[in-house]
Design an enzyme around this catalytic site. Sequence first.
Site, short mmCIF file in Angstrom:
data_model
loop_
_atom_site.label_atom_id
_atom_site.label_comp_id
_atom_site.label_asym_id
_atom_site.label_seq_id
_atom_site.Cartn_x
_atom_site.Cartn_y
_atom_site.Cartn_z
N ALA A 67 2.06 -4.46 7.23
CA ALA A 67 1.77 -5.82 7.68
C ALA A 67 0.30 -5.94 8.02
O ALA A 67 -0.39 -4.96 8.27
CB ALA A 67 2.63 -6.15 8.89
N GLY A 110 5.87 -3.06 6.84
CA GLY A 110 6.35 -4.28 6.20
C GLY A 110 6.42 -4.15 4.69
O GLY A 110 7.25 -4.80 4.04
N GLU A 113 9.70 -2.58 4.10
CA GLU A 113 10.74 -3.58 4.36
C GLU A 113 10.87 -4.53 3.17
O GLU A 113 11.99 -4.90 2.79
CB GLU A 113 10.43 -4.35 5.64
CG GLU A 113 10.66 -3.50 6.89
CD GLU A 113 10.35 -4.23 8.18
OE1 GLU A 113 11.25 -4.32 9.04
OE2 GLU A 113 9.22 -4.73 8.32
N GLU A 133 5.31 2.07 12.39
CA GLU A 133 5.17 1.12 13.50
C GLU A 133 5.18 1.79 14.86
O GLU A 133 4.51 1.33 15.81
CB GLU A 133 6.30 0.08 13.44
CG GLU A 133 6.14 -0.98 12.37
CD GLU A 133 6.76 -0.58 11.05
OE1 GLU A 133 7.01 -1.46 10.22
OE2 GLU A 133 7.00 0.64 10.84
#
Length: 259
Positions: A67, A110, A113, A133
């Site tokens: 991200a 991300g 994901e 994370e």
Amino acid sequence: MSNNYEYINVHERDGIGFVELNRPKVLNAINRLMVTEILHAFEAFDQNDHVRVIMLSGKGRAFAAGADIDEMAGDGAIDFELLNQFADWDRIAVVKKPIIGAVQGFALGGGLELALCCDLLYAADDAEFGFPEVNLGVMPGAGGTQRLTKLIGKTKAMEWLFTGERMKAEEACQLGIINRVVSREVLIEETERMARKLAEKPPLSLRLIKESVLKAVDYPLYEGMQYERKNFYLLFASEDQKEGMNAFIEKRKPNFKGK
């Protein structure tokens, strides 16, 4: 479909809808607008009768390195609540058509994901996967803890999520996270080869198979079997079922139309 996007490239060819992440200078770091654009492209292809399968890839050295931390570093809990941060991710998860992903370089945080939203995943032999994370004092929030656990089980998922370490493509394949490892040079070619194979299959069958498999992840066995059975019956109302069985009897290649 025209490519009026800032962070992705989109085009359509031979029954395949192509979506390419396009922030190569930052290793395709995923910001909110990129997610919205991905969703828009996916939903447009989902409604496009000429598209049978969606292929997702990343431009440059990485699929997506995570991200966009700069975008969210100053946000608080109320900001995320008001933004409804993961609403677009939820809609990506219910796209009806098959999505096949091609991963090179990094698929982290991300990025992983997003990769796990795909139905099939091909990876280059240099690919690395992980959820880092925890090293930032947070955790996955777009489905990472849930999808990873359902794929590889609680114990291994805990290890990867607790440590934030990366796994190589071969281990990811052994754990069932990806379908196939290929050389970097032929990743897109091989992924597109599979996409073309899927594009020749009956679209309604693919759609209902996808729905049934996703239900199997969450439903108890008996309930999942009842859902499967209804989808099985439903396909006998389709023209493609008649075409497929007649073609089999007549020993010819079927011409599926998605009806």
